[in-house]
Design a protein around this motif. Structure first.
Motif, PDB file in Angstrom:
ATOM      1  N   ALA A  15       0.841  -1.256  -0.114  1.00  0.00           N
ATOM      2  CA  ALA A  15      -0.206  -0.065   0.214  1.00  0.00           C
ATOM      3  C   ALA A  15       0.651   1.231  -0.067  1.00  0.00           C
ATOM      4  N   SER A  16       1.998   1.316   0.943  1.00  0.00           N
ATOM      5  CA  SER A  16       3.067   2.390   0.864  1.00  0.00           C
ATOM      6  C   SER A  16       3.530   2.600  -0.572  1.00  0.00           C
ATOM      7  N   TYR A  18       2.261   1.606  -3.402  1.00  0.00           N
ATOM      8  CA  TYR A  18       1.328   2.198  -4.147  1.00  0.00           C
ATOM      9  C   TYR A  18       0.944   3.832  -4.146  1.00  0.00           C
ATOM     10  N   ILE A  19       0.953   4.301  -2.931  1.00  0.00           N
ATOM     11  CA  ILE A  19       0.890   5.616  -2.592  1.00  0.00           C
ATOM     12  C   ILE A  19       1.850   6.441  -3.504  1.00  0.00           C
ATOM     13  N   ARG A  20       3.256   5.892  -3.012  1.00  0.00           N
ATOM     14  CA  ARG A  20       4.539   6.565  -3.764  1.00  0.00           C
ATOM     15  C   ARG A  20       4.255   6.428  -5.239  1.00  0.00           C
ATOM     16  N   LEU A  22       1.412   6.463  -7.069  1.00  0.00           N
ATOM     17  CA  LEU A  22       0.410   7.503  -7.195  1.00  0.00           C
ATOM     18  C   LEU A  22       0.892   8.711  -7.523  1.00  0.00           C
ATOM     19  N   LEU A  23       1.642   9.234  -6.243  1.00  0.00           N
ATOM     20  CA  LEU A  23       1.999  10.757  -6.166  1.00  0.00           C
ATOM     21  C   LEU A  23       3.340  10.778  -7.309  1.00  0.00           C
ATOM     22  N   SER A 267      -1.089  15.307   7.367  1.00  0.00           N
ATOM     23  CA  SER A 267      -1.933  14.807   6.381  1.00  0.00           C
ATOM     24  C   SER A 267      -3.023  13.741   7.173  1.00  0.00           C
ATOM     25  N   SER A 269      -3.045  10.503   7.240  1.00  0.00           N
ATOM     26  CA  SER A 269      -2.354   9.340   7.528  1.00  0.00           C
ATOM     27  C   SER A 269      -1.658   9.947   8.990  1.00  0.00           C
TER      28      SER A 269
END
Length: 468
Positions: A15-16, A18-20, A22-23, A267, A269
């Motif tokens: 998940a981490s 994926y976020i990276r 995405l950004l 944020s 999170s």
């Protein structure tokens, strides 16, 4: 680490990542638009809209001026040096960029008269923002913030604007080389800000927005460098730059509305982590409070000198034992104990010696008592001992044993021996007749009879027909 924890960590890692991803995709998305416009749209396909350009630049200048003020208020409130340079960046952009819009209609006569102000404003912005990031973490006291530097910077920005206007008016040369130089230097400084953040591992909510905005600013510089005035690439460059500007403005306004700090805006999170941490702190605080309350309850129920039950606690526990005896039909005995001539101990050896005698009495009594028995201090040197499930004959044996044990156990104080004796009044609980107070009163009366009959003896309540 168990299997569930391993799975949780693996999913969290994915998940981490994926976020990276995405950004990173979001930051680099303008590249696709730039390449598409460059390859699919003909260079001579232009969109000339002077009025729209003036309105758009006017809005950008007003937003930039507003952000200058907001950021200045944050700087005054927190003393973060980074914020001062952000103010310089926004304010410099406002002053230098304004002629880019106001002189739009003169572009037909002299294109450089309005075009040069664009790259110049981005050059000012990129320089100030790079210095701002280099100043990350530096602080001054809020009361030491002054507007002197802002006035000096304002004068510099005005001089830059006047110089650009003079150059554009006084030359007919092709200044494309200057435009490209300004764009590429600006691009380098915007990217330099991002690289510095990565090297220094600067993390946080606003730094994340800041880094994405810097990438978009850099890509807009690239887009401007390959565009010609009024073509689609030129307009796309404006849009990319405006998107980065709005994203950064969101973070700045959030800072103003909350902590006022560049470093401490969170944020979702981050807030979630803080909530978990605060929850743990609250749980620990509640546990500590419960422990304190237990200690307070213990202190409220305990005699401070001897550590046994005080009078109130003894009476409460006696009530509980009475209820139990009534339910189960068991015997219950109580003895009231007092030292003989205790006043002489205090007078001859001092009160500290008297305190030691009381403590020694408790220690010696516990050597005889059962775990279910209860000893309480109900007066100065007066104690009571509760014997659950104990008939009278057994209680008499316990009382005599205690009396003899105390008599045979002198207390030593300052190398002096203190011989002691006690008198005891012993009463059996009478169901349907006694309350705790009545029962304690009878035992107390028997104690006084023991003292009247010569002390150092046990006086027992006798029923009719019992002999002396």
């Amino acid at each position: 680490m168990n299997q569930d924890q391993i799975k949780h960590n693996a999913v969290k890692l994915v998940a981490s990542g994926y976020i990276r991803l995405l950004l990173t995709t979001l930051a680099l998305l303008p590249i696709l638009l730039i390449l598409y416009i460059d390859s699919e749209i003909a260079p001579d396909d232009v969109f000339i809209a002077h009025t729209f350009h003036v309105i758009a630049i006017t809005m950008a200048v007003l937003v930039s001026a507003f952000l200058s003020y907001i950021t200045w208020r944050c700087y005054v409130a927190t003393g973060e040096v980074l914020l001062k340079w952000l103010v310089f960046g926004f304010w410099g952009f406002t002053i230098v960029y304004a002629p880019h819009g106001f002189l739009t209609h003169h572009g037909a006569d002299n294109v450089w008269l309005f075009v040069l102000f664009g790259p110049a404003s981005r050059l000012v912005l990129s320089f100030c923002f790079l210095v701002a990031m280099l100043k990350f973490g530096e602080m001054i006291k809020p009361e030491q913030t002054t507007s002197k530097g802002l006035w000096v910077a304002t004068a510099i920005f005005v001089v830059i604007s006047v110089a650009i206007y003079w150059v554009a008016k006084s030359t007919s040369l092709d200044l494309n080389w200057w435009l490209l130089l300004a764009e590429y230097v600006s691009l380098s400084m915007f990217i330099g800000s991002v690289l510095w953040m990565l090297v220094q591992r600067i993390r946080g909510y606003i730094p994340l927005l800041y880094s994405i905005a810097m990438v978009w600013f850099a890509l807009s510089c690239w887009s401007f460098s390959i565009a010609t005035v009024w073509d689609h690439q030129w307009w796309l460059a404006h849009i990319i730059f405006a998107a980065g500007f709005l994203l950064l403005s969101y973070g700045v306004v959030q800072a103003f509305l909350t902590t006022g700090s560049f470093k401490t805006i969170y944020s979702q999170s981050d807030l979630f982590k803080q909530i978990i941490q605060e929850k743990k702190k609250t749980e620990r605080a509640l546990q500590e409070l419960q422990q304190v309350n237990q200690k307070l309850e213990q202190l409220a129920a305990t005699d401070s000198l001897t550590g046994i039950a005080n009078r109130r606690e003894f009476m409460n526990r006696a009530e509980e034992e009475i209820s139990r005896a009534n339910r189960n039909g068991t015997d219950l005995s109580m003895m009231v104990i007092d030292f003989d001539q205790f006043k002489n101990v205090n007078d001859e050896y001092g009160h500290q010696a008297g305190d030691k005698v009381l403590k020694e009495f408790v220690r010696l009594s516990k050597e005889i008592m059962r775990p279910s028995d209860l000893l309480g201090r109900i007066g100065g040197e007066e104690f009571a001992l509760l014997l659950p499930e104990t008939e009278l004959s057994s209680s008499i044996k316990v009382a005599e044993r205690l009396r003899e044990y105390i008599e045979d156990s002198p207390v030593t104080y300052n190398n002096q021996t203190i011989n002691l004796t006690i008198s005891i009044g012993l009463a059996q609980y009478q169901p349907k007749v006694d309350t705790v107070k009545k029962w304690l009163h009878r035992a107390d009366q028997l104690l006084y009879q023991a003292k009247d009959k010569g002390r150092n003896r046990v006086e027992v309540e006798r029923s009719e027909g019992d002999g002396e």
